[in-house]
Design a protein around this motif. Sequence first.
Motif, PDB file in Angstrom:
ATOM      1  N   ARG A  29       0.820  -1.215   0.000  1.00  0.00           N
ATOM      2  CA  ARG A  29       0.000   0.000   0.000  1.00  0.00           C
ATOM      3  C   ARG A  29       0.850   1.259   0.000  1.00  0.00           C
ATOM      4  O   ARG A  29       0.555   2.221  -0.716  1.00  0.00           O
ATOM      5  N   TYR A  30       1.914   1.284   0.799  1.00  0.00           N
ATOM      6  CA  TYR A  30       2.767   2.468   0.851  1.00  0.00           C
ATOM      7  C   TYR A  30       3.543   2.661  -0.445  1.00  0.00           C
ATOM      8  O   TYR A  30       3.823   3.786  -0.836  1.00  0.00           O
ATOM      9  N   SER A  31       3.902   1.570  -1.103  1.00  0.00           N
ATOM     10  CA  SER A  31       4.638   1.733  -2.364  1.00  0.00           C
ATOM     11  C   SER A  31       3.728   2.283  -3.456  1.00  0.00           C
ATOM     12  O   SER A  31       4.166   3.072  -4.289  1.00  0.00           O
ATOM     13  N   ARG A  32       2.455   1.903  -3.457  1.00  0.00           N
ATOM     14  CA  ARG A  32       1.510   2.471  -4.426  1.00  0.00           C
ATOM     15  C   ARG A  32       1.193   3.920  -4.114  1.00  0.00           C
ATOM     16  O   ARG A  32       0.898   4.697  -5.006  1.00  0.00           O
ATOM     17  N   ASP A  33       1.244   4.268  -2.845  1.00  0.00           N
ATOM     18  CA  ASP A  33       0.913   5.620  -2.394  1.00  0.00           C
ATOM     19  C   ASP A  33       2.029   6.616  -2.689  1.00  0.00           C
ATOM     20  O   ASP A  33       1.810   7.813  -2.714  1.00  0.00           O
ATOM     21  N   GLY A  34       3.237   6.124  -2.892  1.00  0.00           N
ATOM     22  CA  GLY A  34       4.378   7.002  -3.120  1.00  0.00           C
ATOM     23  C   GLY A  34       5.013   7.482  -1.833  1.00  0.00           C
ATOM     24  O   GLY A  34       5.799   8.428  -1.839  1.00  0.00           O
ATOM     25  N   SER A  35       4.690   6.853  -0.737  1.00  0.00           N
ATOM     26  CA  SER A  35       5.220   7.269   0.560  1.00  0.00           C
ATOM     27  C   SER A  35       6.688   6.933   0.735  1.00  0.00           C
ATOM     28  O   SER A  35       7.348   7.483   1.609  1.00  0.00           O
ATOM     29  N   PHE A  36       7.223   6.033  -0.085  1.00  0.00           N
ATOM     30  CA  PHE A  36       8.628   5.673   0.037  1.00  0.00           C
ATOM     31  C   PHE A  36       9.548   6.705  -0.602  1.00  0.00           C
ATOM     32  O   PHE A  36      10.762   6.573  -0.552  1.00  0.00           O
ATOM     33  N   GLY A  40      13.881   7.874  -0.235  1.00  0.00           N
ATOM     34  CA  GLY A  40      14.817   8.261  -1.275  1.00  0.00           C
ATOM     35  C   GLY A  40      15.427   9.623  -1.018  1.00  0.00           C
ATOM     36  O   GLY A  40      16.603   9.863  -1.309  1.00  0.00           O
ATOM     37  N   ALA A  41      14.645  10.520  -0.440  1.00  0.00           N
ATOM     38  CA  ALA A  41      15.152  11.856  -0.144  1.00  0.00           C
ATOM     39  C   ALA A  41      16.137  11.837   1.027  1.00  0.00           C
ATOM     40  O   ALA A  41      17.014  12.686   1.115  1.00  0.00           O
ATOM     41  N   LEU A  43      18.268   9.192   1.876  1.00  0.00           N
ATOM     42  CA  LEU A  43      18.935   7.912   1.646  1.00  0.00           C
ATOM     43  C   LEU A  43      20.118   7.686   2.579  1.00  0.00           C
ATOM     44  O   LEU A  43      20.330   6.575   3.068  1.00  0.00           O
ATOM     45  N   CYS A  44      20.870   8.709   2.891  1.00  0.00           N
ATOM     46  CA  CYS A  44      22.019   8.559   3.788  1.00  0.00           C
ATOM     47  C   CYS A  44      21.564   8.132   5.189  1.00  0.00           C
ATOM     48  O   CYS A  44      22.137   7.219   5.786  1.00  0.00           O
ATOM     49  N   PHE A  45      20.525   8.775   5.688  1.00  0.00           N
ATOM     50  CA  PHE A  45      19.994   8.427   7.002  1.00  0.00           C
ATOM     51  C   PHE A  45      19.421   7.007   6.999  1.00  0.00           C
ATOM     52  O   PHE A  45      19.637   6.237   7.939  1.00  0.00           O
ATOM     53  N   ALA A  46      18.694   6.641   5.931  1.00  0.00           N
ATOM     54  CA  ALA A  46      18.120   5.299   5.843  1.00  0.00           C
ATOM     55  C   ALA A  46      19.215   4.241   5.796  1.00  0.00           C
ATOM     56  O   ALA A  46      19.091   3.181   6.416  1.00  0.00           O
ATOM     57  N   ALA A  47      20.296   4.518   5.083  1.00  0.00           N
ATOM     58  CA  ALA A  47      21.411   3.568   5.019  1.00  0.00           C
ATOM     59  C   ALA A  47      22.080   3.410   6.379  1.00  0.00           C
ATOM     60  O   ALA A  47      22.459   2.306   6.777  1.00  0.00           O
ATOM     61  N   LEU A  48      22.212   4.506   7.106  1.00  0.00           N
ATOM     62  CA  LEU A  48      22.795   4.454   8.445  1.00  0.00           C
ATOM     63  C   LEU A  48      21.921   3.621   9.384  1.00  0.00           C
ATOM     64  O   LEU A  48      22.425   2.786  10.144  1.00  0.00           O
TER      65      LEU A  48
END
Length: 65
Positions: A29-36, A40-41, A43-48
Amino acid sequence: MLLYGADIKPAGSLSLLVSLPTMLVAFARYSRDGSFAVVGANLCFAALMATGSISGVLLGGLSLR
């Protein structure tokens, strides 16, 4: 575990198995919504955060021996 007297390992596995369909539906549902796009914005924090999670899983798994 306490209610049914099950062993800790099967109880934990069953808990993950029960929550897996819920997580899959939420990701769909979140991937269809564009919430991810937020991930992407940032990405550095998500990788950490992912690095910390993976290292925690590895250390936790090794501590079970």
